[in-house]
Design a protein around this motif. Structure first.
Motif, PDB file in Angstrom:
ATOM      1  N   THR A   2      -8.225  12.878  -4.018  1.00  0.00           N
ATOM      2  CA  THR A   2      -7.875  11.527  -3.568  1.00  0.00           C
ATOM      3  C   THR A   2      -6.363  11.367  -3.585  1.00  0.00           C
ATOM      4  OG1 THR A   2      -7.835  10.446  -5.740  1.00  0.00           O
ATOM      5  CG2 THR A   2      -9.999  10.690  -4.671  1.00  0.00           C
ATOM      6  N   SER A   3      -5.895  10.348  -2.898  1.00  0.00           N
ATOM      7  CA  SER A   3      -4.448  10.116  -2.831  1.00  0.00           C
ATOM      8  C   SER A   3      -3.878   9.649  -4.167  1.00  0.00           C
ATOM      9  CB  SER A   3      -4.141   9.068  -1.754  1.00  0.00           C
ATOM     10  OG  SER A   3      -4.758   7.832  -2.065  1.00  0.00           O
ATOM     11  N   LEU A   4      -4.750   9.206  -5.074  1.00  0.00           N
ATOM     12  CA  LEU A   4      -4.294   8.726  -6.377  1.00  0.00           C
ATOM     13  C   LEU A   4      -4.454   9.788  -7.451  1.00  0.00           C
ATOM     14  CD1 LEU A   4      -5.876   5.137  -6.377  1.00  0.00           C
ATOM     15  CD2 LEU A   4      -3.704   5.884  -5.401  1.00  0.00           C
ATOM     16  N   GLY A   5      -4.953  10.961  -7.076  1.00  0.00           N
ATOM     17  CA  GLY A   5      -5.302  11.990  -8.032  1.00  0.00           C
ATOM     18  C   GLY A   5      -4.186  12.349  -8.990  1.00  0.00           C
ATOM     19  N   ASP A   6      -4.475  12.209 -10.291  1.00  0.00           N
ATOM     20  CA  ASP A   6      -3.577  12.635 -11.378  1.00  0.00           C
ATOM     21  C   ASP A   6      -2.199  11.990 -11.300  1.00  0.00           C
ATOM     22  OD1 ASP A   6      -3.376  14.032 -13.744  1.00  0.00           O
ATOM     23  OD2 ASP A   6      -2.400  15.753 -12.800  1.00  0.00           O
ATOM     24  N   SER A   7      -2.133  10.783 -10.743  1.00  0.00           N
ATOM     25  CA  SER A   7      -0.849  10.101 -10.593  1.00  0.00           C
ATOM     26  C   SER A   7      -0.410   9.442 -11.906  1.00  0.00           C
ATOM     27  CB  SER A   7      -0.962   9.024  -9.512  1.00  0.00           C
ATOM     28  OG  SER A   7       0.146   8.150  -9.547  1.00  0.00           O
ATOM     29  N   THR A   8       0.781   9.763 -12.357  1.00  0.00           N
ATOM     30  CA  THR A   8       1.335   9.142 -13.553  1.00  0.00           C
ATOM     31  C   THR A   8       1.619   7.664 -13.309  1.00  0.00           C
ATOM     32  OG1 THR A   8       2.346  11.230 -14.220  1.00  0.00           O
ATOM     33  CG2 THR A   8       3.238   9.215 -15.201  1.00  0.00           C
ATOM     34  N   GLU A   9       2.103   7.344 -12.120  1.00  0.00           N
ATOM     35  CA  GLU A   9       2.388   5.947 -11.779  1.00  0.00           C
ATOM     36  C   GLU A   9       1.117   5.108 -11.855  1.00  0.00           C
ATOM     37  OE1 GLU A   9       4.084   3.203  -8.055  1.00  0.00           O
ATOM     38  OE2 GLU A   9       3.619   5.346  -7.776  1.00  0.00           O
ATOM     39  N   VAL A  10       0.037   5.641 -11.323  1.00  0.00           N
ATOM     40  CA  VAL A  10      -1.234   4.915 -11.359  1.00  0.00           C
ATOM     41  C   VAL A  10      -1.699   4.754 -12.797  1.00  0.00           C
ATOM     42  CG1 VAL A  10      -3.680   5.036 -10.739  1.00  0.00           C
ATOM     43  CG2 VAL A  10      -1.928   5.595  -9.047  1.00  0.00           C
ATOM     44  N   ALA A  11      -1.590   5.815 -13.585  1.00  0.00           N
ATOM     45  CA  ALA A  11      -2.014   5.738 -14.981  1.00  0.00           C
ATOM     46  C   ALA A  11      -1.232   4.668 -15.734  1.00  0.00           C
ATOM     47  CB  ALA A  11      -1.856   7.092 -15.655  1.00  0.00           C
ATOM     48  N   ASP A  12       0.079   4.643 -15.546  1.00  0.00           N
ATOM     49  CA  ASP A  12       0.909   3.657 -16.236  1.00  0.00           C
ATOM     50  C   ASP A  12       0.532   2.234 -15.814  1.00  0.00           C
ATOM     51  OD1 ASP A  12       2.203   5.706 -17.509  1.00  0.00           O
ATOM     52  OD2 ASP A  12       3.960   5.699 -16.181  1.00  0.00           O
ATOM     53  N   ALA A  13       0.281   2.058 -14.517  1.00  0.00           N
ATOM     54  CA  ALA A  13      -0.084   0.721 -14.033  1.00  0.00           C
ATOM     55  C   ALA A  13      -1.446   0.293 -14.577  1.00  0.00           C
ATOM     56  CB  ALA A  13      -0.097   0.712 -12.507  1.00  0.00           C
ATOM     57  N   LEU A  14      -2.365   1.232 -14.691  1.00  0.00           N
ATOM     58  CA  LEU A  14      -3.672   0.910 -15.250  1.00  0.00           C
ATOM     59  C   LEU A  14      -3.553   0.493 -16.711  1.00  0.00           C
ATOM     60  CD1 LEU A  14      -5.871   3.780 -13.724  1.00  0.00           C
ATOM     61  CD2 LEU A  14      -6.070   1.337 -13.239  1.00  0.00           C
ATOM     62  N   LEU A  15      -2.702   1.199 -17.470  1.00  0.00           N
ATOM     63  CA  LEU A  15      -2.513   0.844 -18.870  1.00  0.00           C
ATOM     64  C   LEU A  15      -1.950  -0.571 -18.999  1.00  0.00           C
ATOM     65  CD1 LEU A  15      -1.061   4.178 -20.329  1.00  0.00           C
ATOM     66  CD2 LEU A  15      -3.415   3.354 -20.359  1.00  0.00           C
TER      67      LEU A  15
ATOM     68  N   ALA B 151      -9.365   4.136 -11.595  1.00  0.00           N
ATOM     69  CA  ALA B 151      -9.307   5.194 -12.614  1.00  0.00           C
ATOM     70  C   ALA B 151     -10.162   6.387 -12.206  1.00  0.00           C
ATOM     71  CB  ALA B 151      -9.766   4.638 -13.959  1.00  0.00           C
ATOM     72  N   ILE B 152     -11.311   6.125 -11.611  1.00  0.00           N
ATOM     73  CA  ILE B 152     -12.155   7.234 -11.141  1.00  0.00           C
ATOM     74  C   ILE B 152     -11.445   8.008 -10.044  1.00  0.00           C
ATOM     75  CG2 ILE B 152     -14.265   7.770  -9.855  1.00  0.00           C
ATOM     76  CD1 ILE B 152     -15.669   5.588 -11.418  1.00  0.00           C
ATOM     77  N   ALA B 153     -10.823   7.296  -9.110  1.00  0.00           N
ATOM     78  CA  ALA B 153     -10.105   7.967  -8.031  1.00  0.00           C
ATOM     79  C   ALA B 153      -8.960   8.802  -8.590  1.00  0.00           C
ATOM     80  CB  ALA B 153      -9.584   6.937  -7.037  1.00  0.00           C
ATOM     81  N   ARG B 154      -8.278   8.264  -9.587  1.00  0.00           N
ATOM     82  CA  ARG B 154      -7.182   9.016 -10.192  1.00  0.00           C
ATOM     83  C   ARG B 154      -7.688  10.291 -10.877  1.00  0.00           C
ATOM     84  NH1 ARG B 154      -5.382  10.099 -14.989  1.00  0.00           N
ATOM     85  NH2 ARG B 154      -3.190  10.735 -15.201  1.00  0.00           N
ATOM     86  N   ALA B 155      -8.903  10.211 -11.445  1.00  0.00           N
ATOM     87  CA  ALA B 155      -9.452  11.360 -12.172  1.00  0.00           C
ATOM     88  C   ALA B 155     -10.211  12.328 -11.270  1.00  0.00           C
ATOM     89  CB  ALA B 155     -10.376  10.865 -13.279  1.00  0.00           C
ATOM     90  N   THR B 156     -10.296  12.010  -9.985  1.00  0.00           N
ATOM     91  CA  THR B 156     -11.063  12.835  -9.050  1.00  0.00           C
ATOM     92  C   THR B 156     -10.118  13.620  -8.150  1.00  0.00           C
ATOM     93  OG1 THR B 156     -12.854  11.207  -9.046  1.00  0.00           O
ATOM     94  CG2 THR B 156     -12.820  12.823  -7.254  1.00  0.00           C
ATOM     95  N   PRO B 157     -10.131  14.924  -8.211  1.00  0.00           N
ATOM     96  CA  PRO B 157      -9.260  15.725  -7.337  1.00  0.00           C
ATOM     97  C   PRO B 157      -9.577  15.466  -5.872  1.00  0.00           C
ATOM     98  CG  PRO B 157     -10.199  17.070  -9.097  1.00  0.00           C
ATOM     99  CD  PRO B 157     -10.919  15.769  -9.133  1.00  0.00           C
TER     100      PRO B 157
END
Length: 823
Positions: free
Chosen positions: A135-148, A127-133
């Motif tokens: 990174t390869s996971l940055g702001d990814s909807t797919e990652v967010a959905d999988a985390l949920l 989640a931190i990587a997704r929220a950090t500009p």
């Protein structure tokens, strides 16, 4: 091993997957103890029109990600790469199948506390990587959905209000809820309301407040555990938008519920917390500045920062205790950015938490606290930090921490107006945790003691399996030219029976701490500690009553400008085994072969060389310093009571797994090999009244060591069951520890005590302590006239005369030093 009360059974999982303290370490990249650089996430983000919950939630997210930064900056780019590598690796391995039994195959089944605790920590890192500009996971909807979906899975299968606590309480009450709340903060705009309510309700069950252990409601939380829980409750309150919960979190720091009894902002006189002499204790009897103390500093500092300028701001006027701890408690035990191992307890056995990483975490917490501290404090701390960062070239700080800590540190390092403080010097006697630290410009030596008050070691949950002798007078020598001495595979490869400074029975020992929960071994001796004079000189002593052996010994150390004198007397055992005193066991790293010289003759450098060196007067190890073996009064003419010097060069191979099998801190099984040079004194089998004397000359050259051995600027004047004493005429210094009434070095004592006296042109200064805490008053007759008293503690009475008499009221002083200045 004595098991402590149930309040001490939780592990501090800071090493690999820690929740609160380890966000500053790159391999973790999560945990939330660091916030953005000075000026970010502070009062400037609070406006009258802003919703207070939204404001503080945004601030909490910034504490996790670091806010805005320049991703092209090489330091930030390196941190991003490490974060991205770890997060993307866990993202790739995340099981997203419908019938999964766990999120990761190595954390199966998810129902196990250690497994769901670590699962939440990994999700937080993603989640931190997704929220950090950047990174390869940055702001990814797919990652967010999988985390949920992953959060729903853990809630359904593992961590919810229907499950009772089992296994280790820490995963239920600190590890999992902290990582879960952090993740919810980062995903708050995407988590469905019903899901968020379920997660908050779960955390409310297991962490209803910071004040009590949920699985033992009668047990009050203290120290680092209280600080961690206060942060968890605050995050829960923000996510639930509940003002009462935020008030509960803030008040938990001050323990309003119990009228301040367990406040983090008060000095304690027993048990857990900060002591006025700079000590920090956790688990009732363990010297824990470097881990639990650091966690407390980080979590309390984070919460103060998080709630600043809000309706729930921390306004307790006693927060000065936390501010004072930076220089009183932490600064003396940090050497060029390394956290001294004598203050890290069972964490020394954690492969992923060497001294430089725990040092980096403490440094980050200090800079975080500086953002909101009074200006005078903050200026000094930033200078300290800048000095530590600049001097540690072996483990550069900016390569050890994540984005939030880098932003803050770079603001300090790049500011020409902030000076880099020199290396701290002085003598520090931490009577309330049985530790002594002696610091000179080029080196420092830490002495780890134990008594019926302070544990010799802590072990448990599979950690610190070979820590048997770490509290038996182990000496840790820190050299500014070798900052990897203890952090380079030392604990995985060193001979645990031959730790420097210890006198040991060579019996074979079984692993300790293999079961669940943690326990401490608290010995039966009363004497451990000593006196400090003028913040520069000191003396210390410890009565050794060996665990599981008849071995008994009286040990003393005397700390001078360029030397440490170690004495041992009355060394007796009757078990039919050899007894040894270890002078040195130096880590030569993977391929080191420094020159060893004994009495001017170079010794072989090949691995496997060993020798008996009878009659040796001095030795010198290239790159470390000198060792002198002087005659002394207790040394018997009969060799049966003496101690012969032995030397060994060896290559040792070990694994971290052999000393730590913890659920989330267990080491690898990869063999690690290091070379060692060991010097020890052999007292023979079942010695009677044996003794030893040796002098450490850190940083000295071979020539200087030879001269010291010949000129003997320090004279040993007593080394027996009554007293151990030295005299350094060049410094006008006399120091002694009296085990019973008697005379030595011209001093006469009415009872047990430690004494350091120095005479100079301006007069004389005196320091006295009762490290055994058994006396009421001690009377000393001095070997010189006293004309008047310049100053004296209110516990000290002086009778002038041809031989001055000093009476010290030691009752109730807990081994602390009493001082006077005389003419």
């Amino acid at each position: 091993m004595r098991m402590p009360h149930s309040g001490s059974t939780g592990p501090r999982r800071r090493a690999i997957l820690a929740a609160s303290a380890a966000s500053t370490l790159l391999p973790l990249a999560a945990g939330g103890t660091a916030r953005a650089a000075s000026g970010s996430g502070t009062a400037s983000d609070v406006t009258p029109e802003a919703d207070p919950y939204d404001t503080l939630l945004a601030r909490a997210a910034t504490q996790l990600t670091g806010g805005e930064f320049d991703a092209a900056d090489p330091d930030f780019a390196a941190a991003l790469k490490v974060l991205d590598t770890q997060a993307s690796g866990w993202w790739r391995d995340l099981d997203r199948s419908a019938g999964r039994a766990a999120l990761w195959s190595d954390l199966s089944p998810a129902k196990e506390p250690g497994n769901f605790g670590q699962s939440y920590t990994r999700l937080r890192t993603i989640a931190i990587a997704r929220a950090t500009p950047g990174t390869s996971l940055g702001d990814s909807t797919e990652v967010a959905d999988a985390l949920l979906e992953a959060l729903r899975f853990l809630h359904t299968d593992a961590y919810n209000t229907t499950r009772p606590e089992s296994g280790n309480w820490w995963f239920w009450e600190i590890g999992a809820p902290r990582a879960l709340m952090d993740t919810c903060v980062l995903l708050r705009e995407k988590i469905p309301a019903a899901d968020l309510t379920a997660y908050v309700s779960t955390v409310a069950k297991f962490v209803p407040n910071p004040d009590r252990r949920t699985n033992i409601p009668t047990l009050s939380e203290t120290g680092a555990n209280r600080a961690d829980k206060a942060v968890i409750v605050a995050l829960r309150g923000l996510l639930a938008r509940d003002a009462d919960t935020l008030t509960l979190a803030r008040d938990g720091l001050s323990d309003v519920r119990d009228k301040g009894k367990n406040s983090l902002f008060t000095y304690v006189t027993s048990g857990d917390g900060f002591y006025e002499d700079g000590s920090f204790v956790q688990h009732g009897s363990v010297a824990y500045t470097g881990t639990y103390g650091s966690v407390l500093l980080g979590s309390a500092g984070q919460l103060i920062s998080l709630l600043a300028d809000s309706d729930w701001a921390v306004t307790d006027p006693k927060t000065s205790v936390l501010y004072e701890a930076v220089e009183r408690t932490f600064s003396p035990v940090v050497f060029d950015g390394l956290m001294m191992d004598a203050l890290r307890g069972r964490a020394t056995s954690r492969e992923k938490a060497p001294d430089h990483k725990d040092g980096a975490a403490a440094l980050s917490h200090i800079l975080q606290l500086a953002d909101g501290a009074p200006a005078a404090y903050a200026a000094r701390w930033r200078a300290l930090a800048k000095g530590w960062i600049r001097r540690n070239k072996t483990h550069p700080y900016l390569s050890l921490v994540g984005v939030p800590a880098i932003a803050r540190a770079k603001a300090v390092v790049d500011d020409a107006a902030i000076p880099a403080a020199d290396r701290l010097t002085g003598h520090f006697a931490f009577a309330d945790m049985d530790r002594v630290v002696h610091r000179r410009p080029g080196w420092a030596l830490t002495l780890s003691l134990s008594s019926k008050r302070i544990a010799a070691y802590e072990a448990g949950n599979g950690e610190n399996l070979h820590g048997w002798y770490t509290g038996d007078g182990m000496t840790y020598l820190y050299d500014g030219d070798d900052l990897g001495q203890f952090g380079d595979g030392f604990w995985a490869t060193v001979d645990p029976y031959r730790l420097p400074g210890t006198t040991v029975d060579t019996r074979e020992r079984a692993d300790i701490g293999t079961g669940g929960g943690t326990g401490t071994y608290v010995p039966k001796n009363a004497v451990a500690g000593g006196a400090a004079l003028d913040g520069r000189y000191g003396a210390a002593a410890m009565e050794l009553l060996a665990d599981g052996s008849t071995l008994r010994a009286r040990k003393a150390w005397f700390f001078l400008d360029n030397a440490v004198v170690a004495l041992g007397a009355d060394i007796t055992a009757s078990d039919g085994r050899s007894i040894e005193t270890v002078v040195e066991n130096r880590n030569l790293h993977a391929d080191g072969a420094p020159r060893l010289t004994v009495d001017g003759r170079r010794q072989p450098s090949r691995t496997g060389w060993s020798a008996s060196l009878p009659g040796a007067r001095w030795a010198h190890l290239e790159g470390t310093g000198g060792y002198v073996f002087p005659d002394h009064p207790a040394q018997p003419s009969d060799s049966r009571g003496g101690a012969a010097l032995r030397a060994l060069r060896e290559e040792r191979t070990g694994t971290w797994r052999a000393i730590n099998t913890g659920a989330d801190t267990g080491g690898s099984t990869t063999p690690l090999t290091r070379r060692y040079l060991t010097l020890w004194l052999d007292h023979g089998v079942s010695p009677t009244a044996s003794s030893y004397a040796y002098v450490l000359l850190p940083g000295a050259s071979a020539a200087a060591t030879a001269v010291w051995s010949h000129t003997r600027p320090v004279r040993i004047v007593a080394n027996n069951a009554t007293a151990q004493a030295v005299e350094a005429r060049r410094h006008g210094l006399v120091a002694a520890h009296f085990w019973q009434p008697g005379s030595a070095a011209g001093l006469t004592a009415s009872g047990p005590c430690t004494v350091v006296v120095r005479r100079g042109a301006a007069g004389m200064s005196l320091a006295v302590a009762d490290p055994g805490r058994t006396g009421t008053t001690v009377t000393l007759e001095l070997p010189f006239p006293v004309r008047e008293v310049v100053s004296a503690d209110d516990t000290v009475t002086v009778t002038p005369g041809r031989r001055g008499v000093v009476t010290v009221r030691v009752a109730g002083s807990r081994g602390h030093t009493h001082t006077a200045r005389l003419r």
